[in-house]
Structures are given as structure tokens and as C-alpha cells.
Design a protein around this motif. Sequence first.
Motif, PDB file in Angstrom:
ATOM      1  N   PHE A   1       0.869  -1.170   0.000  1.00  0.00           N
ATOM      2  CA  PHE A   1       0.000   0.000   0.000  1.00  0.00           C
ATOM      3  C   PHE A   1       0.909   1.225   0.000  1.00  0.00           C
ATOM      4  O   PHE A   1       1.755   1.382   0.889  1.00  0.00           O
ATOM      5  CB  PHE A   1      -0.910   0.008   1.223  1.00  0.00           C
ATOM      6  N   ILE A   2       0.726   2.076  -1.003  1.00  0.00           N
ATOM      7  CA  ILE A   2       1.616   3.210  -1.212  1.00  0.00           C
ATOM      8  C   ILE A   2       0.826   4.504  -1.068  1.00  0.00           C
ATOM      9  O   ILE A   2      -0.118   4.755  -1.826  1.00  0.00           O
ATOM     10  CB  ILE A   2       2.259   3.138  -2.614  1.00  0.00           C
ATOM     11  N   LEU A   3       1.213   5.324  -0.094  1.00  0.00           N
ATOM     12  CA  LEU A   3       0.542   6.604   0.124  1.00  0.00           C
ATOM     13  C   LEU A   3       1.357   7.705  -0.544  1.00  0.00           C
ATOM     14  O   LEU A   3       2.518   7.943  -0.179  1.00  0.00           O
ATOM     15  CB  LEU A   3       0.400   6.897   1.616  1.00  0.00           C
ATOM     16  N   HIS A   4       0.761   8.367  -1.521  1.00  0.00           N
ATOM     17  CA  HIS A   4       1.461   9.405  -2.266  1.00  0.00           C
ATOM     18  C   HIS A   4       1.278  10.764  -1.596  1.00  0.00           C
ATOM     19  O   HIS A   4       0.171  11.270  -1.478  1.00  0.00           O
ATOM     20  CB  HIS A   4       0.936   9.468  -3.705  1.00  0.00           C
ATOM     21  N   GLN A   5       2.369  11.331  -1.109  1.00  0.00           N
ATOM     22  CA  GLN A   5       2.393  12.639  -0.466  1.00  0.00           C
ATOM     23  C   GLN A   5       1.302  12.807   0.609  1.00  0.00           C
ATOM     24  O   GLN A   5       0.536  13.774   0.585  1.00  0.00           O
ATOM     25  CB  GLN A   5       2.286  13.751  -1.516  1.00  0.00           C
ATOM     26  N   PRO A   6       1.223  11.868   1.538  1.00  0.00           N
ATOM     27  CA  PRO A   6       0.233  12.015   2.613  1.00  0.00           C
ATOM     28  C   PRO A   6       0.542  13.247   3.453  1.00  0.00           C
ATOM     29  O   PRO A   6       1.704  13.568   3.703  1.00  0.00           O
ATOM     30  CB  PRO A   6       0.393  10.724   3.417  1.00  0.00           C
ATOM     31  N   GLN A   7      -0.506  13.928   3.878  1.00  0.00           N
ATOM     32  CA  GLN A   7      -0.312  15.192   4.586  1.00  0.00           C
ATOM     33  C   GLN A   7      -0.357  15.043   6.103  1.00  0.00           C
ATOM     34  O   GLN A   7       0.429  15.671   6.810  1.00  0.00           O
ATOM     35  CB  GLN A   7      -1.383  16.198   4.136  1.00  0.00           C
ATOM     36  N   MET A   8      -1.271  14.258   6.600  1.00  0.00           N
ATOM     37  CA  MET A   8      -1.505  14.183   8.046  1.00  0.00           C
ATOM     38  C   MET A   8      -0.932  12.907   8.637  1.00  0.00           C
ATOM     39  O   MET A   8      -1.220  11.802   8.173  1.00  0.00           O
ATOM     40  CB  MET A   8      -2.999  14.271   8.344  1.00  0.00           C
ATOM     41  N   GLY A   9      -0.128  13.074   9.684  1.00  0.00           N
ATOM     42  CA  GLY A   9       0.413  11.903  10.367  1.00  0.00           C
ATOM     43  C   GLY A   9      -0.684  11.007  10.912  1.00  0.00           C
ATOM     44  O   GLY A   9      -0.543   9.783  10.945  1.00  0.00           O
ATOM     45  N   GLU A  10      -1.813  11.616  11.330  1.00  0.00           N
ATOM     46  CA  GLU A  10      -2.923  10.825  11.853  1.00  0.00           C
ATOM     47  C   GLU A  10      -3.451   9.840  10.817  1.00  0.00           C
ATOM     48  O   GLU A  10      -3.804   8.701  11.151  1.00  0.00           O
ATOM     49  CB  GLU A  10      -4.064  11.744  12.321  1.00  0.00           C
ATOM     50  N   ASN A  11      -3.515  10.271   9.566  1.00  0.00           N
ATOM     51  CA  ASN A  11      -3.993   9.368   8.517  1.00  0.00           C
ATOM     52  C   ASN A  11      -2.993   8.254   8.228  1.00  0.00           C
ATOM     53  O   ASN A  11      -3.383   7.117   7.955  1.00  0.00           O
ATOM     54  CB  ASN A  11      -4.289  10.154   7.227  1.00  0.00           C
ATOM     55  N   ILE A  12      -1.730   8.571   8.276  1.00  0.00           N
ATOM     56  CA  ILE A  12      -0.715   7.524   8.087  1.00  0.00           C
ATOM     57  C   ILE A  12      -0.832   6.498   9.214  1.00  0.00           C
ATOM     58  O   ILE A  12      -0.795   5.283   8.985  1.00  0.00           O
ATOM     59  CB  ILE A  12       0.699   8.127   8.052  1.00  0.00           C
ATOM     60  N   GLY A  13      -0.980   6.991  10.434  1.00  0.00           N
ATOM     61  CA  GLY A  13      -1.110   6.086  11.571  1.00  0.00           C
ATOM     62  C   GLY A  13      -2.357   5.227  11.489  1.00  0.00           C
ATOM     63  O   GLY A  13      -2.321   4.026  11.783  1.00  0.00           O
ATOM     64  N   ALA A  14      -3.486   5.850  11.093  1.00  0.00           N
ATOM     65  CA  ALA A  14      -4.732   5.087  10.966  1.00  0.00           C
ATOM     66  C   ALA A  14      -4.619   4.043   9.869  1.00  0.00           C
ATOM     67  O   ALA A  14      -5.129   2.922   9.993  1.00  0.00           O
ATOM     68  CB  ALA A  14      -5.899   6.033  10.687  1.00  0.00           C
ATOM     69  N   ALA A  15      -3.936   4.397   8.773  1.00  0.00           N
ATOM     70  CA  ALA A  15      -3.721   3.429   7.694  1.00  0.00           C
ATOM     71  C   ALA A  15      -2.863   2.268   8.174  1.00  0.00           C
ATOM     72  O   ALA A  15      -3.157   1.096   7.894  1.00  0.00           O
ATOM     73  CB  ALA A  15      -3.066   4.124   6.496  1.00  0.00           C
ATOM     74  N   ALA A  16      -1.804   2.572   8.905  1.00  0.00           N
ATOM     75  CA  ALA A  16      -0.931   1.524   9.433  1.00  0.00           C
ATOM     76  C   ALA A  16      -1.683   0.622  10.403  1.00  0.00           C
ATOM     77  O   ALA A  16      -1.499  -0.598  10.419  1.00  0.00           O
ATOM     78  CB  ALA A  16       0.278   2.148  10.127  1.00  0.00           C
ATOM     79  N   ARG A  17      -2.546   1.220  11.193  1.00  0.00           N
ATOM     80  CA  ARG A  17      -3.299   0.426  12.166  1.00  0.00           C
ATOM     81  C   ARG A  17      -4.216  -0.574  11.465  1.00  0.00           C
ATOM     82  O   ARG A  17      -4.231  -1.768  11.800  1.00  0.00           O
ATOM     83  CB  ARG A  17      -4.129   1.349  13.061  1.00  0.00           C
TER      84      ARG A  17
ATOM     85  N   GLU B   1      10.143   7.035   0.405  1.00  0.00           N
ATOM     86  CA  GLU B   1      10.842   7.423  -0.815  1.00  0.00           C
ATOM     87  C   GLU B   1      10.357   8.811  -1.228  1.00  0.00           C
ATOM     88  O   GLU B   1       9.319   9.291  -0.757  1.00  0.00           O
ATOM     89  CB  GLU B   1      10.573   6.424  -1.944  1.00  0.00           C
ATOM     90  N   PHE B   2      11.075   9.425  -2.147  1.00  0.00           N
ATOM     91  CA  PHE B   2      10.679  10.760  -2.607  1.00  0.00           C
ATOM     92  C   PHE B   2      10.274  10.768  -4.074  1.00  0.00           C
ATOM     93  O   PHE B   2       9.820  11.787  -4.592  1.00  0.00           O
ATOM     94  CB  PHE B   2      11.808  11.762  -2.338  1.00  0.00           C
ATOM     95  N   GLU B   3      10.379   9.627  -4.731  1.00  0.00           N
ATOM     96  CA  GLU B   3       9.944   9.508  -6.113  1.00  0.00           C
ATOM     97  C   GLU B   3       9.063   8.273  -6.253  1.00  0.00           C
ATOM     98  O   GLU B   3       9.371   7.216  -5.679  1.00  0.00           O
ATOM     99  CB  GLU B   3      11.143   9.382  -7.059  1.00  0.00           C
ATOM    100  N   PRO B   4       7.970   8.373  -7.005  1.00  0.00           N
ATOM    101  CA  PRO B   4       7.073   7.225  -7.183  1.00  0.00           C
ATOM    102  C   PRO B   4       7.774   5.983  -7.711  1.00  0.00           C
ATOM    103  O   PRO B   4       7.491   4.868  -7.270  1.00  0.00           O
ATOM    104  CB  PRO B   4       6.031   7.753  -8.182  1.00  0.00           C
ATOM    105  N   THR B   5       8.701   6.163  -8.631  1.00  0.00           N
ATOM    106  CA  THR B   5       9.383   5.004  -9.213  1.00  0.00           C
ATOM    107  C   THR B   5      10.106   4.200  -8.138  1.00  0.00           C
ATOM    108  O   THR B   5      10.063   2.961  -8.121  1.00  0.00           O
ATOM    109  CB  THR B   5      10.383   5.456 -10.292  1.00  0.00           C
ATOM    110  N   ALA B   6      10.766   4.887  -7.231  1.00  0.00           N
ATOM    111  CA  ALA B   6      11.490   4.205  -6.162  1.00  0.00           C
ATOM    112  C   ALA B   6      10.522   3.482  -5.226  1.00  0.00           C
ATOM    113  O   ALA B   6      10.807   2.380  -4.743  1.00  0.00           O
ATOM    114  CB  ALA B   6      12.336   5.206  -5.383  1.00  0.00           C
TER     115      ALA B   6
END
Length: 245
Positions: free
Chosen positions: A6-22, A62-67
Motif C-alpha cells: 500500500f503506497i501513500l502518495h504525499q500524505p499530509q496528516m500523520g494521523e492518517n498515516i497512523g490510521a492506515a498503518a493500524r 521514498e521521494f519519487e514514485p518510481t522508487a
Amino acid sequence: MQSPAFILHQPQMGENIGAAARVMGNFGLRDLRLIDPRDGWPNQKAESVAVGSPVLENVKVEFEPTAAMAGLTRIYATTARPRGMEKRVLTPRQAMAEIRAAHQAGERAGVLFGAEKSGLPNELVADADAIITLPVDREFWSLNLAQTVACCAYEWRAGEDVSDDFEEISDPASKEDMDRLFVHLESELERAGFFHPPEKTPLMVNNLRSALVRGRFTEQEVRTFRGAIKALALGRGKARIVRDD
């Protein structure tokens, strides 16, 4: 089977990253990749919301989608907006079934999720093998990032059996067990004077039996029900003794 990335492109909120990880951890997905998270990584808010999800232990940044797509042979892009492209469009259920089949054939797939504010850029959708979209109400279609991840994560595991942690339901009661239950119940009701007037007894008995049969009792339920009848009968007898005294 190895789960999709699961790849999150330029996520803005840490809360959303955490909820996704959970929720990924809940459904057995372990490969979370971040492309250029706005607030950097690691992120304290993400760690707090993830409440110990094992997914955070191996997050790739990563900082580039390809990577971020390294090692993957298929990419599915999530979007709620038509993009005017000639792309196959799948629901999460259809996409996860297809990914499962691809993994069984030796491939490795990833699912792209866009940023909270703007979603995925058109160029990433164009490079994807297919689009995933949820059957949302078109009058209110904007989904939270973590909610979208949750829907896809659930569908990855939806075809599996219920956890062995849950006890199995006991076997269905046999007709002999049910007949003994009927006789037990009816005899106690007869003693209590329930069947009145007498000429309606057959109809009342049939109605009781029909209701109980619809319950599709298990062996355990028959034992419990008969125990309840016995307890009520004993209680009635004790009450009679008290009144007589």
C-alpha cells in the motif's frame, strides 16, 4: 501469501498515516510505503494513532514514485473521480481478488492512494494497470485517506475464514432431542394450567412447536432451554411450599 504494498502518495496528516498503518496491521498487510510525506518521517502523530501496529516497524519512505514501486509488477490507482482515461475500473473487492490471483502466479502488486487534499496526480493514474474506486454516493463521494485504505485492506482478507479464536457452534439438535424438549415443556405447561381452554390445547401445542422449530436449536441450546424449564418448575414448586406454609 505475501500481501500487496500500500503506497501513500504525499500524505499530509500523520494521523492518517497512523490510521492506515493500524488497519493494515488489523488485516495482515505489512508493506506500507510513503512517497514524500508532507511532515517528514518518523511522525509522532502517526505513531500515536497506529497504537503499536507492526506495520510501522518497516515503513519505507521514498521521494519519487518510481522508487516506491520497486519490485512491483502491477499498480492499482485509487480514485473517486473519473479521469477520462481508457482504464479498467474495479471495486476493491474485484481488485483484491485479481491481486490475489496475480500473487499466486508469482507477481507482486501495489495499491496507490492519493493525498488528502487532491488525490493522485493524473500521471500516476495513467501509469497504473487499473483504477480502484469505491461504490460511494456521488452526492458525497470524498473519502478520508485512511477510510479508503481500510476498505481495501478489509477486502484483502474478506474471503478468508473466521478466526479459530472463536468457538464453533455446536451441532444442530436432532429431531429426537427436539421432541424431548417439546414433551418436557408441554408437560410443565400442563401442570401450570397453561393450556386453557382444553379444546384449544392441540392448536397451542402446534404453535409452540412451530415457533421452537424455527429457532433451529443446537444441541447446547436444547440443553440450556431444558435446564431453564426445570429451574422454572422447581421455582414454582418452592413458591407453592412457601404459600402452603
